[in-house]
Design a protein around this motif. Structure first.
Motif, PDB file in Angstrom:
ATOM      1  N   ASN A 615       0.866  -1.144  -0.029  1.00  0.00           N
ATOM      2  CA  ASN A 615       0.014  -0.020   0.096  1.00  0.00           C
ATOM      3  C   ASN A 615       0.847   1.179   0.041  1.00  0.00           C
ATOM      4  O   ASN A 615       0.581   2.182  -0.699  1.00  0.00           O
ATOM      5  N   ARG A 616       2.106   1.222   0.699  1.00  0.00           N
ATOM      6  CA  ARG A 616       2.863   2.330   0.591  1.00  0.00           C
ATOM      7  C   ARG A 616       3.432   2.639  -0.578  1.00  0.00           C
ATOM      8  O   ARG A 616       3.505   3.997  -0.977  1.00  0.00           O
ATOM      9  N   GLU A 617       3.837   1.683  -1.262  1.00  0.00           N
ATOM     10  CA  GLU A 617       4.482   1.567  -2.614  1.00  0.00           C
ATOM     11  C   GLU A 617       3.538   2.314  -3.597  1.00  0.00           C
ATOM     12  O   GLU A 617       3.922   3.040  -4.496  1.00  0.00           O
ATOM     13  N   LYS A 618       2.436   1.852  -3.355  1.00  0.00           N
ATOM     14  CA  LYS A 618       1.145   2.407  -4.246  1.00  0.00           C
ATOM     15  C   LYS A 618       0.952   3.887  -4.161  1.00  0.00           C
ATOM     16  O   LYS A 618       0.702   4.503  -5.100  1.00  0.00           O
ATOM     17  N   GLN A 619       0.724   4.213  -2.780  1.00  0.00           N
ATOM     18  CA  GLN A 619       0.539   5.583  -2.559  1.00  0.00           C
ATOM     19  C   GLN A 619       1.697   6.417  -3.224  1.00  0.00           C
ATOM     20  O   GLN A 619       1.727   7.711  -3.631  1.00  0.00           O
ATOM     21  N   GLU A 620       2.969   6.041  -2.985  1.00  0.00           N
ATOM     22  CA  GLU A 620       4.087   6.769  -3.509  1.00  0.00           C
ATOM     23  C   GLU A 620       4.216   6.928  -5.089  1.00  0.00           C
ATOM     24  O   GLU A 620       4.417   7.932  -5.514  1.00  0.00           O
ATOM     25  N   LYS A 621       3.728   5.939  -5.708  1.00  0.00           N
ATOM     26  CA  LYS A 621       3.602   5.987  -7.209  1.00  0.00           C
ATOM     27  C   LYS A 621       2.396   7.005  -7.422  1.00  0.00           C
ATOM     28  O   LYS A 621       2.615   7.827  -8.348  1.00  0.00           O
ATOM     29  N   ASP A 622       1.500   7.034  -6.609  1.00  0.00           N
ATOM     30  CA  ASP A 622       0.395   7.959  -6.892  1.00  0.00           C
ATOM     31  C   ASP A 622       1.076   9.290  -6.850  1.00  0.00           C
ATOM     32  O   ASP A 622       0.468  10.204  -7.600  1.00  0.00           O
ATOM     33  N   LYS A 623       1.737   9.664  -5.699  1.00  0.00           N
ATOM     34  CA  LYS A 623       2.194  10.850  -5.518  1.00  0.00           C
ATOM     35  C   LYS A 623       2.991  11.417  -6.639  1.00  0.00           C
ATOM     36  O   LYS A 623       2.960  12.436  -7.140  1.00  0.00           O
ATOM     37  N   LEU A 624       3.741  10.456  -7.181  1.00  0.00           N
ATOM     38  CA  LEU A 624       4.575  10.819  -8.230  1.00  0.00           C
ATOM     39  C   LEU A 624       4.004  11.137  -9.308  1.00  0.00           C
ATOM     40  O   LEU A 624       4.457  12.003 -10.158  1.00  0.00           O
ATOM     41  N   ARG A 625       3.206  10.341  -9.673  1.00  0.00           N
ATOM     42  CA  ARG A 625       2.263  10.412 -10.949  1.00  0.00           C
ATOM     43  C   ARG A 625       1.673  12.079 -10.672  1.00  0.00           C
ATOM     44  O   ARG A 625       1.522  12.692 -11.853  1.00  0.00           O
ATOM     45  N   GLN A 626       1.082  12.350  -9.568  1.00  0.00           N
ATOM     46  CA  GLN A 626       0.383  13.464  -9.466  1.00  0.00           C
ATOM     47  C   GLN A 626       1.359  14.614  -9.505  1.00  0.00           C
ATOM     48  O   GLN A 626       1.239  15.729 -10.160  1.00  0.00           O
ATOM     49  N   ALA A 627       2.681  14.518  -8.844  1.00  0.00           N
ATOM     50  CA  ALA A 627       3.851  15.498  -8.972  1.00  0.00           C
ATOM     51  C   ALA A 627       4.023  15.784 -10.541  1.00  0.00           C
ATOM     52  O   ALA A 627       4.521  17.085 -10.904  1.00  0.00           O
ATOM     53  N   LEU A 628       4.231  14.894 -11.331  1.00  0.00           N
ATOM     54  CA  LEU A 628       4.643  14.867 -12.574  1.00  0.00           C
ATOM     55  C   LEU A 628       3.530  15.740 -13.563  1.00  0.00           C
ATOM     56  O   LEU A 628       3.916  16.475 -14.349  1.00  0.00           O
ATOM     57  N   LYS A 629       2.314  15.359 -13.242  1.00  0.00           N
ATOM     58  CA  LYS A 629       1.288  16.040 -13.923  1.00  0.00           C
ATOM     59  C   LYS A 629       1.331  17.614 -13.545  1.00  0.00           C
ATOM     60  O   LYS A 629       0.895  18.346 -14.612  1.00  0.00           O
ATOM     61  N   GLY A 630       1.693  17.910 -12.340  1.00  0.00           N
ATOM     62  CA  GLY A 630       1.706  19.209 -11.981  1.00  0.00           C
ATOM     63  C   GLY A 630       2.913  20.233 -12.195  1.00  0.00           C
ATOM     64  O   GLY A 630       3.021  21.340 -11.698  1.00  0.00           O
TER      65      GLY A 630
END
Length: 862
Positions: A615-630
């Protein structure tokens, strides 16, 4: 008077040995309060009361405000009836009295606490004494012996005589009583409305059921008083002297008590008794209660003539029950002095327990109160010594002989009967200081152990039920149903009447013939008895054979049951062994289950940790994806903020240039105006001199006092400044500081002003201008207190401190020339005051905190 067992038989009736001990039972009874009086005692439960010190007590004035709790065997509240109190406390003592055990009941408390009421009661609701007499006579009413069958031997024992001797003594006493006791003066009528002798008493109907029918009973009562440590017999009949009649009233003089005091003695069994005390044999409750009323009247009259109170003396009412078995026939008392059993119940009404100063007496009355307190103190000392001996196993001497009360009843405390005490308490607040002493004594009394009394066994080998058989036999004779062929009841073995008395004086007398008939009748009875004996022996032999055959049958059954029992025991052993094996297997399975359970918990914890990592790895990937979008959006916003910042910097630079130009114009205007004003004053002075040459000089006048303006920009030597510096300074080596400020307190935030006491305020503002130079602005003002409790600042001066380099000075001179040329070409900003106000407002709005009150001034320092 102490009951005696010295005259009881050494072997029969025998007393069972009992080494068990019971504590002294102490009961508490609360008297109903008078009206709305203040109460200092509360009932916590059926065995506990709580005392709280009132404000009028010595304990409260001495600072002892602690509430104390005391525990009793039972606590009777204010609404308890006399019947309920008697059934719980005194009824077991009456049962013990009938079964040959002694009893002692104390009434203890201060004066006015209800001791006498508990003892006597009222005619409609009798106390302990009348109810005890009612229960006793209700239980032994038909089993009483005739009067004078038992006689006191004056040594604390009893003698027994036949019915014929008792009848002769009754006749003799009836004839000699008028001669021995002449008419005495009449007792004056009492003014009391509730005289005990003139009221109708309501009896108690309770009775004891388990009374031995084969004994005869007789009740003796005595009434004594212990006054000033002297014992007086209230039932003693003194002869009346005709010469001394005016001075005596039933043996009582006008100033002192004429009754002789009695002494205590010890009988053969070391029991204490009052020597020469009058014991009256009574047959009914009314007769016994009349004796008590007589003694009570004599006691009251004696204390009335002595001007004392009966509550200042101890009264003891003794009830002695004498019992002896019937003869084998069941008709008369068994003529053996060693078979007599004597038991006694003593009802003691102790004197009021209060300190001497509370009695408000003096002289003889004060000594009387002291003697009473001394006897009660001796009783407390004996109780404490007994408790110490029993608790510590010591053998200290108990001071029984120091007081007549303790000396008289010492056998009870040594284990000759049951001891009970009723503590009467008045719950009103004025009696608190006395009540607390009563509570402490009762608490100590409950810790004393007294040997438990046992029943008396009359074991003389006589057939039980003799009295009832004799009554049936007498009833058969009275009804005339006895015939020659009717056998005598088996329990009554008799050959007929005794031998007749024959006196032969005449040869022709037929006494011989009557003797022959008597002997023939006696022989006939003997033959009848022999036949009855043979019949009974045959019946007994038959019953014995039946019992033997039944016993043999039971033996056979017993052997069968034993064999079955053995087989069942073997099976039981097998089952027990199997149970042990199963328990061992169960334990092994239980341990295996525990191991499996531990493994399961370990695997479950590992699984939970892996799920958390996923779950922690999945959350980090989501945060990285959002960061790349912004990223794109943030770059745009950053560029926009940078542009806006540059625009603001350019605007600020332009405003500073404008402010410099306005400042130069203001200074030039002041110089021009000053020169014009000076030239005008010179011209006016010259004209005035020319005009006034021909005139006389005007009178000299003192010029008006010049008000020296307080320069707010200067720092007074005694004032306190608040230096409001910015949180951070520009990272240069030099920081400009204002001059003339000696005392200041530095703060980092305008909110810190409320905790600093100062009259001046200074706001320091630093910034770097467009030329890269450091510029420090000091906004000075005065601090005022507001109505709401806060502080207000009014700005009065602005100072500007600037650091320049030679190169920057040259650059500024060039810019100054360029600005001057620009100002000459443009006609804007001609109003210097307006421009200054705008400049100050702009300065105050740049980087300065929100101020309460700002007033721009025209004076500046550069």
């Amino acid at each position: 008077m102490k009951p005696t067992r010295g005259k009881t038989p050494k072997k029969p009736p025998r007393r069972l040995v009992n080494k068990d001990k019971d504590p002294v039972e102490v009961y508490c009874r609360l008297r109903p309060p008078d009206g709305d009086a203040e109460i200092c005692i509360d009932v916590v439960n059926s065995t506990t009361i709580q005392l709280r010190p009132p404000e009028t007590s010595h304990a409260y004035r001495n600072g002892h405000l602690k509430e104390n709790q005391y525990t009793f065997k039972f606590v009777f509240p204010t609404n308890t009836s006399q019947k309920a109190l008697f059934d719980r406390v005194s009824l077991p003592l009456i049962d013990d009295l009938i079964h040959g055990r002694n009893g002692l009941l104390f009434m203890y408390g201060i004066t006015g606490s209800g001791k006498t009421h508990t003892m006597q009661g009222t005619p409609g609701d009798g106390g302990i004494l009348p109810r005890a007499l009612d229960v006793l006579f209700n239980s032994i009413g038909e089993l009483q012996a005739k009067k004078y069958v038992f006689r006191p031997d004056l040594c604390n024992g009893m003698d027994v005589q036949t019915e014929a001797d008792a009848m002769m003594e009754r006749q003799k006493r009836d004839l000699l009583t008028p001669l021995r006791n002449p008419a005495a003066p009449a007792t004056p009528k009492s003014s009391r409305k509730n005289d005990l002798a003139n009221v109708v008493r309501i009896p108690d109907t309770t009775s004891i059921s388990n009374v031995d029918d084969d004994n005869n009973y007789t009740v003796f009562v005595s009434y004594i008083e212990i006054y000033n440590n002297y014992i007086y017999d209230l039932l003693e009949e003194l002869p009346v002297d005709p010469i001394m009649t005016p001075k005596f009233l039933y043996g009582l003089p006008s100033n002192v008590m004429s009754m002789p005091s009695k002494t205590l003695r010890e009988d053969a069994n070391h029991n204490m008794y009052v020597a020469g005390c009058t014991e009256v044999e009574v047959k009914t409750t009314d007769e016994a209660y009349a004796v008590f009323v007589k003694g009570q009247r004599r006691r009251r009259v004696a204390h009335t003539q002595l001007n004392t109170e009966s509550s200042r003396s101890h009264s003891v009412f003794n009830i002695r029950l004498v019992q002896a078995p019937l003869d084998p026939i069941g008709e008369e008392v068994y003529q053996d002095k060693n078979q007599i059993c004597i038991s006694q119940l003593s009802l003691v009404d102790l004197a009021g327990s209060e300190r001497t100063h509370r009695t408000k007496n003096s002289g003889d009355r004060l000594r009387e109160a002291g003697n009473i307190n001394a006897s009660l103190m001796t009783l407390r000392t004996c109780i404490d010594m007994l408790r110490e001996n029993q608790k510590n196993g010591s053998s200290k001497i108990v001071p029984y002989r120091d007081s007549k009360v303790t000396h008289l009843f010492k056998n009870y405390f040594d284990g000759e009967g049951k001891v009970r005490m009723i503590v009467c308490v008045n719950p009103q607040a004025p009696d608190y200081d006395e009540t607390i002493h009563v509570m402490r004594f009762s608490e100590a009394t409950q810790e004393v152990q007294v040997a438990r009394a046992t029943d008396i066994k009359f074991d003389i080998g006589l057939t039980p039920g003799r009295r009832r058989a004799h009554q049936i036999y007498r009833r058969m004779i009275e009804e005339g149903s006895e015939e020659d062929d009717v056998a005598v009841p088996p329990l009554l073995i008799s050959l007929g009447p005794p031998y007749p008395f024959f006196e032969i004086n005449d040869p022709n007398d037929n006494s011989i013939q009557r003797l022959i008939e008597f002997l023939m009748e006696r022989e006939k009875r003997r033959n009848t008895l022999n036949k009855e004996l043979s019949r009974l022996m045959g019946n007994f032999r038959t019953q014995l054979l039946d019992l033997e055959s039944e016993c043999q049958t039971l033996r056979d059954k017993n052997s069968q049951l034993q064999s079955q029992n053995e087989s069942q025991n073997k099976e039981l052993v097998k089952f027990q062994n199997r149970l042990k094996e199963k328990n061992a297997q169960n334990g092994m399975l239980h341990r295996t289950h525990q191991l499996y359970e531990e493994d399961r918990r370990g695997l479950q914890s590992e699984l939970d940790e892996k799920l958390k990592l996923i779950n922690r790895e999945k959350q980090e990937k989501d945060k990285l994806r959002q960061a790349l979008k912004g990223v794109a959006t943030s770059e745009k916003e950053k560029w926009a903020r940078e542009c806006e910042k540059r625009v603001k910097a350019k605007q600020l630079e332009m405003q500073n240039k404008i402010w410099v130009k306005d400042e130069k114009l203001r200074q030039l205007k002041e110089i021009v105006c000053a020169r014009e004003a000076a030239s005008n004053r010179v011209k006016e002075r010259r004209a005035a001199v020319i005009h006034n040459r021909s005139k006389s000089p005007p009178p000299k006048r003192n010029p008006p006092p010049v008000k020296l303006r307080h320069r707010r920009s200067r720092s007074a030597s005694g004032s306190v400044w608040i230096d409001h510096k910015p949180a951070t300074t520009i990272g240069t080596e030099t920081v400009m500081q204002p001059s003339g400020i000696k005392k200041k307190k530095t703060i980092k935030n305008a909110k810190e002003m409320k905790d600093v006491k100062a009259s001046n305020y200074m706001l320091t503002h630093q910034e770097e201008n467009s030329q890269g130079e450091i510029e420090t602005k000091l906004f000075k003002g005065e601090v005022f207190d507001t109505r709401g409790g806060g502080k207000s600042v009014q700005f009065t001066d602005v100072e500007k401190l600037r650091q320049e380099t030679p190169l920057s000075a040259e650059r500024k001179s060039v810019e100054r020339k360029r600005r001057a040329s620009d100002e000459e070409n443009s006609g804007e900003w001609t109003d210097v005051e307006t421009r200054c106000a705008v400049g100050i407002q702009g300065i105050a709005g740049e980087g300065s905190p929100a101020l309460t009150h700002i007033v721009p001034q025209k004076k500046f320092k550069i």
